[in-house]
Design a protein around this motif. Structure first.
Motif, PDB file in Angstrom:
ATOM      1  N   ASP A 168       0.815  -1.212   0.000  1.00 35.34           N
ATOM      2  CA  ASP A 168       0.000   0.000   0.000  1.00 35.34           C
ATOM      3  C   ASP A 168       0.848   1.262   0.000  1.00 35.34           C
ATOM      4  OD1 ASP A 168      -2.392  -1.447   0.006  1.00 35.34           O
ATOM      5  OD2 ASP A 168      -2.353  -1.640   2.196  1.00 35.34           O
ATOM      6  N   ALA A 169       0.186   2.371  -0.325  1.00 37.56           N
ATOM      7  CA  ALA A 169       0.873   3.649  -0.484  1.00 37.56           C
ATOM      8  C   ALA A 169       1.135   4.351   0.843  1.00 37.56           C
ATOM      9  CB  ALA A 169       0.062   4.569  -1.407  1.00 37.56           C
ATOM     10  N   ASP A 170       0.806   3.722   1.948  1.00 36.42           N
ATOM     11  CA  ASP A 170       1.122   4.303   3.259  1.00 36.42           C
ATOM     12  C   ASP A 170       1.943   3.323   4.105  1.00 36.42           C
ATOM     13  OD1 ASP A 170      -0.908   2.483   3.624  1.00 36.42           O
ATOM     14  OD2 ASP A 170      -2.109   3.747   4.950  1.00 36.42           O
ATOM     15  N   ASP A 171       2.667   2.417   3.440  1.00 35.00           N
ATOM     16  CA  ASP A 171       3.530   1.460   4.128  1.00 35.00           C
ATOM     17  C   ASP A 171       4.997   1.695   3.766  1.00 35.00           C
ATOM     18  OD1 ASP A 171       1.391   0.195   5.303  1.00 35.00           O
ATOM     19  OD2 ASP A 171       1.228  -1.356   3.761  1.00 35.00           O
ATOM     20  N   GLU A 172       5.850   1.609   4.760  1.00 34.07           N
ATOM     21  CA  GLU A 172       7.292   1.701   4.529  1.00 34.07           C
ATOM     22  C   GLU A 172       7.900   0.321   4.775  1.00 34.07           C
ATOM     23  OE1 GLU A 172      10.792   4.908   5.485  1.00 34.07           O
ATOM     24  OE2 GLU A 172       9.510   4.302   7.158  1.00 34.07           O
ATOM     25  N   TRP A 173       8.737  -0.125   3.820  1.00 29.46           N
ATOM     26  CA  TRP A 173       9.236  -1.494   3.832  1.00 29.46           C
ATOM     27  C   TRP A 173      10.740  -1.555   4.069  1.00 29.46           C
ATOM     28  CZ3 TRP A 173       6.082  -5.793   3.275  1.00 29.46           C
ATOM     29  CH2 TRP A 173       4.742  -5.509   2.967  1.00 29.46           C
ATOM     30  N   GLU A 174      11.132  -2.483   4.931  1.00 25.91           N
ATOM     31  CA  GLU A 174      12.551  -2.788   5.092  1.00 25.91           C
ATOM     32  C   GLU A 174      13.019  -3.599   3.882  1.00 25.91           C
ATOM     33  OE1 GLU A 174      13.554  -4.297   9.071  1.00 25.91           O
ATOM     34  OE2 GLU A 174      11.562  -3.617   9.704  1.00 25.91           O
ATOM     35  N   PRO A 175      14.330  -3.655   3.617  1.00 26.04           N
ATOM     36  CA  PRO A 175      14.827  -4.203   2.336  1.00 26.04           C
ATOM     37  C   PRO A 175      14.894  -5.725   2.274  1.00 26.04           C
ATOM     38  CG  PRO A 175      16.661  -3.442   3.666  1.00 26.04           C
ATOM     39  CD  PRO A 175      15.418  -3.075   4.429  1.00 26.04           C
ATOM     40  N   TYR A 176      13.714  -6.377   2.396  1.00 26.23           N
ATOM     41  CA  TYR A 176      13.697  -7.839   2.361  1.00 26.23           C
ATOM     42  C   TYR A 176      12.661  -8.396   1.390  1.00 26.23           C
ATOM     43  CZ  TYR A 176      16.248  -6.910   6.665  1.00 26.23           C
ATOM     44  OH  TYR A 176      17.156  -6.443   7.577  1.00 26.23           O
ATOM     45  N   LEU A 177      12.114  -7.560   0.518  1.00 26.00           N
ATOM     46  CA  LEU A 177      11.099  -8.034  -0.416  1.00 26.00           C
ATOM     47  C   LEU A 177      11.664  -9.016  -1.428  1.00 26.00           C
ATOM     48  CD1 LEU A 177       9.071  -4.746  -1.073  1.00 26.00           C
ATOM     49  CD2 LEU A 177       8.230  -6.824   0.037  1.00 26.00           C
ATOM     50  N   SER A 178      12.868  -8.763  -1.924  1.00 33.34           N
ATOM     51  CA  SER A 178      13.446  -9.667  -2.918  1.00 33.34           C
ATOM     52  C   SER A 178      13.704 -11.051  -2.325  1.00 33.34           C
ATOM     53  CB  SER A 178      14.744  -9.079  -3.486  1.00 33.34           C
ATOM     54  OG  SER A 178      15.699  -8.873  -2.459  1.00 33.34           O
ATOM     55  N   ASP A 179      13.926 -11.138  -1.011  1.00 32.88           N
ATOM     56  CA  ASP A 179      14.108 -12.438  -0.365  1.00 32.88           C
ATOM     57  C   ASP A 179      12.800 -13.235  -0.378  1.00 32.88           C
ATOM     58  OD1 ASP A 179      16.797 -12.000   0.231  1.00 32.88           O
ATOM     59  OD2 ASP A 179      16.283 -10.896   2.044  1.00 32.88           O
ATOM     60  N   LEU A 180      11.678 -12.539  -0.230  1.00 36.82           N
ATOM     61  CA  LEU A 180      10.379 -13.207  -0.336  1.00 36.82           C
ATOM     62  C   LEU A 180      10.214 -13.816  -1.725  1.00 36.82           C
ATOM     63  CD1 LEU A 180       7.526 -13.852   0.766  1.00 36.82           C
ATOM     64  CD2 LEU A 180       6.807 -11.601  -0.097  1.00 36.82           C
ATOM     65  N   VAL A 181      10.637 -13.087  -2.750  1.00 39.48           N
ATOM     66  CA  VAL A 181      10.571 -13.587  -4.120  1.00 39.48           C
ATOM     67  C   VAL A 181      11.448 -14.833  -4.273  1.00 39.48           C
ATOM     68  CG1 VAL A 181      11.090 -13.040  -6.531  1.00 39.48           C
ATOM     69  CG2 VAL A 181      10.069 -11.295  -5.042  1.00 39.48           C
ATOM     70  N   THR A 182      12.632 -14.816  -3.688  1.00 30.89           N
ATOM     71  CA  THR A 182      13.537 -15.971  -3.753  1.00 30.89           C
ATOM     72  C   THR A 182      12.895 -17.207  -3.120  1.00 30.89           C
ATOM     73  OG1 THR A 182      15.488 -14.548  -3.679  1.00 30.89           O
ATOM     74  CG2 THR A 182      15.798 -16.850  -3.063  1.00 30.89           C
ATOM     75  N   LEU A 183      12.274 -17.038  -1.966  1.00 26.65           N
ATOM     76  CA  LEU A 183      11.620 -18.161  -1.297  1.00 26.65           C
ATOM     77  C   LEU A 183      10.449 -18.684  -2.124  1.00 26.65           C
ATOM     78  CD1 LEU A 183      11.623 -16.924   2.418  1.00 26.65           C
ATOM     79  CD2 LEU A 183      13.272 -18.418   1.272  1.00 26.65           C
ATOM     80  N   TYR A 184       9.731 -17.780  -2.737  1.00 25.72           N
ATOM     81  CA  TYR A 184       8.614 -18.195  -3.602  1.00 25.72           C
ATOM     82  C   TYR A 184       9.110 -19.101  -4.720  1.00 25.72           C
ATOM     83  CZ  TYR A 184       5.122 -17.830  -7.315  1.00 25.72           C
ATOM     84  OH  TYR A 184       4.224 -18.116  -8.307  1.00 25.72           O
ATOM     85  N   HIS A 185      10.185 -18.719  -5.373  1.00 25.35           N
ATOM     86  CA  HIS A 185      10.698 -19.529  -6.482  1.00 25.35           C
ATOM     87  C   HIS A 185      11.231 -20.871  -5.990  1.00 25.35           C
ATOM     88  CE1 HIS A 185       9.962 -16.696  -9.594  1.00 25.35           C
ATOM     89  NE2 HIS A 185      10.766 -15.766  -9.099  1.00 25.35           N
ATOM     90  N   ARG A 186      11.790 -20.918  -4.799  1.00 22.66           N
ATOM     91  CA  ARG A 186      12.227 -22.192  -4.227  1.00 22.66           C
ATOM     92  C   ARG A 186      11.035 -23.134  -4.048  1.00 22.66           C
ATOM     93  NH1 ARG A 186      17.802 -23.378  -2.217  1.00 22.66           N
ATOM     94  NH2 ARG A 186      18.961 -21.552  -2.951  1.00 22.66           N
ATOM     95  N   MET A 187       9.931 -22.591  -3.574  1.00 27.43           N
ATOM     96  CA  MET A 187       8.719 -23.394  -3.399  1.00 27.43           C
ATOM     97  C   MET A 187       8.111 -23.763  -4.744  1.00 27.43           C
ATOM     98  SD  MET A 187       7.145 -21.165  -0.223  1.00 27.43           S
ATOM     99  CE  MET A 187       5.612 -22.058  -0.178  1.00 27.43           C
ATOM    100  N   GLU A 188       8.203 -22.848  -5.682  1.00 27.47           N
ATOM    101  CA  GLU A 188       7.623 -23.052  -7.009  1.00 27.47           C
ATOM    102  C   GLU A 188       8.260 -24.253  -7.711  1.00 27.47           C
ATOM    103  OE1 GLU A 188       6.498 -19.999 -10.631  1.00 27.47           O
ATOM    104  OE2 GLU A 188       8.540 -19.958  -9.820  1.00 27.47           O
ATOM    105  N   GLN A 189       9.522 -24.533  -7.438  1.00 25.61           N
ATOM    106  CA  GLN A 189      10.245 -25.591  -8.128  1.00 25.61           C
ATOM    107  C   GLN A 189       9.643 -26.969  -7.922  1.00 25.61           C
ATOM    108  OE1 GLN A 189      14.347 -25.318  -6.921  1.00 25.61           O
ATOM    109  NE2 GLN A 189      14.673 -23.329  -7.903  1.00 25.61           N
ATOM    110  N   PHE A 190       9.055 -27.206  -6.753  1.00 25.74           N
ATOM    111  CA  PHE A 190       8.557 -28.556  -6.485  1.00 25.74           C
ATOM    112  C   PHE A 190       7.044 -28.638  -6.297  1.00 25.74           C
ATOM    113  CE2 PHE A 190       9.467 -26.767  -2.302  1.00 25.74           C
ATOM    114  CZ  PHE A 190       8.344 -27.128  -1.581  1.00 25.74           C
ATOM    115  N   ILE A 191       6.372 -27.509  -6.115  1.00 28.93           N
ATOM    116  CA  ILE A 191       4.919 -27.558  -5.907  1.00 28.93           C
ATOM    117  C   ILE A 191       4.199 -28.038  -7.158  1.00 28.93           C
ATOM    118  CG2 ILE A 191       2.866 -26.104  -5.540  1.00 28.93           C
ATOM    119  CD1 ILE A 191       4.363 -24.669  -3.364  1.00 28.93           C
TER     120      ILE A 191
END
Length: 411
Positions: A201-224
């Protein structure tokens, strides 16, 4: 005035040297496409056949919506006879090849961060900067759909466009019939990326860990083995086409995310990832905060009434909350909900009810059975739980064992 009839554009364009008004024309074209009206495609064809340098710039944003709808209608064989006309087929191919936003383009980002905005100029720059500064411009784009803001949001968005090369925005005229859910749909349709990050959202400030979430998603994507939405803490990631196929959002303001997740849960295509929350809700001016609290409460109560099987028990509990306390709401919010529940219940009986594919109890049971940290989920699926490929700080975040509160009930 522009008319969506074949051949009319060239006639009208000559008398409008300043060019068409994008804010007025895009919603009308979207409406035509949504009803599978072929005049909408005729209009695009006329536009493309009467190209000018100015018009190329105007058409760029229009094509974001148009091309996706063209593909969808073609798949339904609605245009089989229409496309036999060579000039139309060539024009559509020209649009496809020329469109820089099209996902086959070598310059297209792989991921789109989809954000919706309405009158959040006071937090916009800080929120978007916290996302844009941590993501690789070669892989990510940040897309904001402005829903007809009346503050200085457009000035802030223009400033962000100059600041970040991987940022863009689309401004829509205000439409009282379009709720947040439909605006989210438009943001996903307009996304260039194969994957989309949603609910930022446009009123949220994020710490720099979003790309790590993407990495974990792709790890799960490989076998699901099938497409799914990975729902994290106040955000999520999935394939763009998957969300458009298995969603989209209901055209509601509050709980539009939960409603869509219920549909995905019914198909067993939703997983919940627990980790330490690394987003902060930014402070807003008191007047805007009060207005948003009232607006959110009205929308939330409407949704809760629709999904409750025992409406009078729901009303009773909301009326009791200011006196006996609430598990989820402060005293002020509980008092506000108690004041609003009766008139909202009356109004809700006059409107079309919002239906859910599964009950709240079923959804809560599904949520508790499929949630966990990354190591917990991987062990459950008999996969490698190691997360040493992340930075030490990220490892602490994504292996955080203290359970989050989870989903709020409707009460």
């Amino acid at each position: 005035m522009f008319f969506f009839k074949k051949g009319s554009f060239s006639k009208n364009f000559k008398s409008h040297s300043a060019g068409p008004d994008l804010n007025k024309e895009i919603p009308r074209i979207i409406k035509l496409f949504s009803s599978h009206n072929l005049d909408g495609l005729d209009f695009i064809v006329d536009l493309s056949l009467n190209t000018t340098p100015y018009f190329e710039e105007w058409l760029r944003d229009l094509r974001i919506f148009a091309l996706f709808e063209i593909r969808r209608i073609i798949k339904k064989e609605k245009l089989h006879v229409f496309l036999k006309r060579q000039e139309h087929a060539q024009t559509i191919e020209r649009i496809r090849n020329d469109l820089g936003y099209w996902k086959q383009s070598t310059n297209a980002p792989r991921y789109s961060v989809c954000v919706c905005n309405f009158n959040m100029a006071d937090t916009m720059e800080r929120a978007i900067s916290s996302v844009a500064s941590q993501l690789d411009p070669k892989l990510y784009e940040i897309l904001v759909i402005d829903d007809g803001s009346t503050d200085n949001s457009l000035d802030v968005l223009a400033k962000l466009t100059e600041k970040y090369t991987h940022f863009r925005y689309i401004s829509l005229p205000r439409d009282s019939r379009r709720r947040l859910g439909e605006t989210r749909n438009l943001s996903i349709r307009a996304a260039r990326g194969e994957y989309v990050l949603i609910h930022i959202d446009a009123d949220d400030e994020w710490e720099p860990y979003l790309s790590d979430l993407v990495t974990l998603y792709h790890r799960m994507e490989q076998f699901i083995g099938f497409d799914f939405l990975l729902a994290g803490q106040q955000t999520g990631i999935a394939k763009r086409d998957f969300l458009l196929r298995y969603g989209p959002y209901e055209n509601i303001y509050r709980y539009e995310d939960r409603n869509m997740m219920m549909r995905l849960a019914k198909e067993n295509r939703l997983f919940f990832l627990d980790y330490r929350v690394y987003r902060t809700r930014l402070s807003r001016p008191l007047k805007k905060k009060i207005f948003k609290t009232i607006h959110d409460s009205c929308s939330a109560l409407t949704y809760e009434i629709y999904q409750s099987n025992t409406k009078f028990n729901l009303i009773k509990e909301i009326l009791k909350a200011p006196f006996f306390g609430s598990k989820y709401h402060s005293l002020k919010v509980s008092l506000l909900r108690a004041l609003l529940i009766i008139p909202i219940y009356i109004v809700s009986r006059l409107n079309r009810p919002i239906t859910n594919p599964i009950t709240w109890e079923q959804f809560h049971q599904y949520h508790e059975g499929i949630r966990g940290t990354y190591p917990e989920l991987m062990l459950r699926w008999e996969q490698d739980p190691d997360i040493s490929f992340l930075s030490p700080k990220s490892q602490k975040i994504y292996s955080y064992h203290k359970r989050n509160k989870g989903l709020r009930s409707s009460r």
